[in-house]
Design a protein around this motif. Structure first.
Motif, PDB file in Angstrom:
ATOM      1  N   LEU A 101       7.994 -24.347   1.859  1.00 49.05           N
ATOM      2  CA  LEU A 101       8.458 -25.223   0.790  1.00 49.05           C
ATOM      3  C   LEU A 101       9.580 -24.575  -0.013  1.00 49.05           C
ATOM      4  CD1 LEU A 101       8.107 -27.913  -0.735  1.00 49.05           C
ATOM      5  CD2 LEU A 101       6.419 -26.757  -2.166  1.00 49.05           C
ATOM      6  N   GLN A 102       9.416 -23.300  -0.378  1.00 50.44           N
ATOM      7  CA  GLN A 102      10.451 -22.626  -1.162  1.00 50.44           C
ATOM      8  C   GLN A 102      11.739 -22.490  -0.356  1.00 50.44           C
ATOM      9  OE1 GLN A 102      10.297 -21.890  -4.538  1.00 50.44           O
ATOM     10  NE2 GLN A 102      12.498 -21.730  -4.141  1.00 50.44           N
ATOM     11  N   GLY A 103      11.617 -22.225   0.933  1.00 55.16           N
ATOM     12  CA  GLY A 103      12.799 -22.145   1.792  1.00 55.16           C
ATOM     13  C   GLY A 103      13.573 -23.457   1.813  1.00 55.16           C
ATOM     14  N   LEU A 104      12.848 -24.576   1.836  1.00 60.32           N
ATOM     15  CA  LEU A 104      13.505 -25.883   1.788  1.00 60.32           C
ATOM     16  C   LEU A 104      14.172 -26.097   0.431  1.00 60.32           C
ATOM     17  CD1 LEU A 104      11.034 -28.246   3.647  1.00 60.32           C
ATOM     18  CD2 LEU A 104      13.400 -27.786   4.260  1.00 60.32           C
ATOM     19  N   LEU A 105      13.458 -25.783  -0.638  1.00 62.63           N
ATOM     20  CA  LEU A 105      14.023 -25.963  -1.975  1.00 62.63           C
ATOM     21  C   LEU A 105      15.292 -25.131  -2.151  1.00 62.63           C
ATOM     22  CD1 LEU A 105      10.745 -26.005  -4.085  1.00 62.63           C
ATOM     23  CD2 LEU A 105      12.280 -27.935  -3.653  1.00 62.63           C
ATOM     24  N   ASP A 106      15.340 -23.955  -1.499  1.00 60.42           N
ATOM     25  CA  ASP A 106      16.510 -23.087  -1.603  1.00 60.42           C
ATOM     26  C   ASP A 106      17.730 -23.652  -0.879  1.00 60.42           C
ATOM     27  OD1 ASP A 106      15.000 -21.301  -3.071  1.00 60.42           O
ATOM     28  OD2 ASP A 106      14.630 -19.953  -1.378  1.00 60.42           O
ATOM     29  N   ILE A 107      17.531 -24.430   0.182  1.00 58.83           N
ATOM     30  CA  ILE A 107      18.656 -24.934   0.977  1.00 58.83           C
ATOM     31  C   ILE A 107      19.019 -26.378   0.625  1.00 58.83           C
ATOM     32  CG2 ILE A 107      17.336 -25.748   2.996  1.00 58.83           C
ATOM     33  CD1 ILE A 107      20.738 -23.908   3.036  1.00 58.83           C
ATOM     34  N   LEU A 108      18.131 -27.097  -0.063  1.00 62.92           N
ATOM     35  CA  LEU A 108      18.406 -28.491  -0.445  1.00 62.92           C
ATOM     36  C   LEU A 108      19.110 -28.539  -1.796  1.00 62.92           C
ATOM     37  CD1 LEU A 108      15.005 -30.185   0.512  1.00 62.92           C
ATOM     38  CD2 LEU A 108      17.144 -30.220   1.824  1.00 62.92           C
ATOM     39  N   SER A 109      20.125 -29.381  -1.902  1.00 59.64           N
ATOM     40  CA  SER A 109      20.789 -29.630  -3.172  1.00 59.64           C
ATOM     41  C   SER A 109      19.799 -30.317  -4.112  1.00 59.64           C
ATOM     42  CB  SER A 109      21.994 -30.545  -2.924  1.00 59.64           C
ATOM     43  OG  SER A 109      22.528 -31.020  -4.118  1.00 59.64           O
ATOM     44  N   PRO A 110      19.881 -30.072  -5.413  1.00 63.17           N
ATOM     45  CA  PRO A 110      18.947 -30.721  -6.342  1.00 63.17           C
ATOM     46  C   PRO A 110      18.945 -32.245  -6.234  1.00 63.17           C
ATOM     47  CG  PRO A 110      20.174 -29.005  -7.473  1.00 63.17           C
ATOM     48  CD  PRO A 110      20.785 -29.151  -6.096  1.00 63.17           C
ATOM     49  N   ASP A 111      20.099 -32.847  -5.882  1.00 61.43           N
ATOM     50  CA  ASP A 111      20.169 -34.310  -5.784  1.00 61.43           C
ATOM     51  C   ASP A 111      20.266 -34.795  -4.328  1.00 61.43           C
ATOM     52  OD1 ASP A 111      22.708 -33.351  -5.339  1.00 61.43           O
ATOM     53  OD2 ASP A 111      23.715 -34.769  -6.662  1.00 61.43           O
ATOM     54  N   VAL A 112      19.672 -34.034  -3.402  1.00 61.81           N
ATOM     55  CA  VAL A 112      19.677 -34.410  -1.984  1.00 61.81           C
ATOM     56  C   VAL A 112      19.079 -35.812  -1.804  1.00 61.81           C
ATOM     57  CG1 VAL A 112      17.421 -33.344  -1.513  1.00 61.81           C
ATOM     58  CG2 VAL A 112      19.068 -33.622   0.354  1.00 61.81           C
ATOM     59  N   VAL A 113      19.583 -36.530  -0.797  1.00 62.23           N
ATOM     60  CA  VAL A 113      19.078 -37.865  -0.480  1.00 62.23           C
ATOM     61  C   VAL A 113      18.608 -37.861   0.975  1.00 62.23           C
ATOM     62  CG1 VAL A 113      19.637 -40.320  -0.269  1.00 62.23           C
ATOM     63  CG2 VAL A 113      20.689 -38.961  -2.085  1.00 62.23           C
ATOM     64  N   LEU A 114      17.384 -38.328   1.192  1.00 59.54           N
ATOM     65  CA  LEU A 114      16.835 -38.486   2.548  1.00 59.54           C
ATOM     66  C   LEU A 114      16.695 -39.969   2.835  1.00 59.54           C
ATOM     67  CD1 LEU A 114      15.262 -37.588   5.170  1.00 59.54           C
ATOM     68  CD2 LEU A 114      13.210 -37.691   3.765  1.00 59.54           C
ATOM     69  N   MET A 115      17.273 -40.403   3.951  1.00 59.12           N
ATOM     70  CA  MET A 115      17.119 -41.784   4.399  1.00 59.12           C
ATOM     71  C   MET A 115      16.494 -41.779   5.778  1.00 59.12           C
ATOM     72  SD  MET A 115      20.615 -43.737   3.142  1.00 59.12           S
ATOM     73  CE  MET A 115      21.240 -43.676   4.772  1.00 59.12           C
ATOM     74  N   GLY A 116      15.757 -42.818   6.104  1.00 59.21           N
ATOM     75  CA  GLY A 116      15.134 -42.921   7.406  1.00 59.21           C
ATOM     76  C   GLY A 116      15.430 -44.259   8.045  1.00 59.21           C
ATOM     77  N   ASP A 117      15.358 -44.278   9.370  1.00 56.98           N
ATOM     78  CA  ASP A 117      15.568 -45.510  10.122  1.00 56.98           C
ATOM     79  C   ASP A 117      14.585 -45.537  11.284  1.00 56.98           C
ATOM     80  OD1 ASP A 117      16.394 -47.634  11.682  1.00 56.98           O
ATOM     81  OD2 ASP A 117      18.449 -46.921  11.947  1.00 56.98           O
ATOM     82  N   GLY A 118      13.561 -46.357  11.142  1.00 57.68           N
ATOM     83  CA  GLY A 118      12.587 -46.528  12.207  1.00 57.68           C
ATOM     84  C   GLY A 118      12.790 -47.832  12.957  1.00 57.68           C
ATOM     85  N   GLY A 119      13.755 -48.643  12.496  1.00 57.44           N
ATOM     86  CA  GLY A 119      14.048 -49.908  13.154  1.00 57.44           C
ATOM     87  C   GLY A 119      12.898 -50.898  13.107  1.00 57.44           C
TER      88      GLY A 119
END
Length: 197
Positions: A92-110
């Motif tokens: 989790l900390q490794g992800l927090l270190d590489i993600l921008s504070p305002d990162v956006v995740l979008m998904g497409d499952g169709g």
């Protein structure tokens, strides 16, 4: 051609997804289709003055979130490696270190495969979602790739293509993630498609 490619890039899609539906409609109708404020006001059931304000706000938001410049190959590779390592280990900390504070995740499952239904915004929310199982389901195998000129991870479950996650990187941090699980789109992964007008 460059403007056309940029207008459909993942970065632009991520930025557009962070606008409200009304802001998105006004931005597209005004800045892409060049409709007048009165026409747009009718379409979105607002006053022309309100539409001008919405257009100004949307334009400023898009300008602020556009990629700031070219990211070096080394910077891209470092960010992709750190992201992959953090996801594979559930760090989790490794992800927090590489993600921008305002990162956006979008998904497409169709509508066929499970995916996030709305954009997820913020490093903490995105990291917890990733560590909580969005990617780590059934311990898929992962490999780096280049998809639509973006760094990406290809996830396979039991040897079958399951998810493609493209990353947008700015200033060494991941600012956008687009997870495609839609089987229709994934069926085209093995072949290149030329961009046409």
């Amino acid at each position: 051609d460059v403007e056309l490619a940029d207008s459909v890039s993942m970065a632009m899609l991520l930025v557009m997804e962070t606008l409200t539906p009304t802001e998105r409609a006004v931005f597209v109708l005004r800045d892409v289709f060049d409709l007048g404020y009165e026409e747009i006001a009718e379409a979105v059931e607002k006053s022309p003055a309100a539409v001008r304000q919405i257009a100004h706000r949307a334009r400023a938001h898009v300008a602020a979130r556009r990629p700031r410049g070219v990211v070096s190959r080394t910077e891209t590779q470092n960010a992709l490696d750190a992201f992959q390592r953090a996801v594979e280990t559930g760090d989790l900390q490794g992800l927090l270190d590489i993600l921008s504070p305002d990162v956006v995740l979008m998904g497409d499952g169709g509508g066929i495969k499970q995916a996030v239904l709305r954009p997820v915004v913020g490093a903490d929310k995105v990291a917890r979602l990733l560590v909580g199982g969005l990617i780590r389901v059934a311990a898929p195998s992962m490999g780096p790739a280049q998809v639509n000129a973006y760094p990406a991870l290809i996830l396979r479950l039991d040897g079958e293509l399951d998810t493609v996650i493209t990353l947008r990187i700015d200033d060494g941090l991941i600012t956008g993630l687009y997870a495609v699980r839609n089987p229709e789109k994934l069926s085209r992964m093995e072949r290149e498609t030329a961009l046409r007008r």
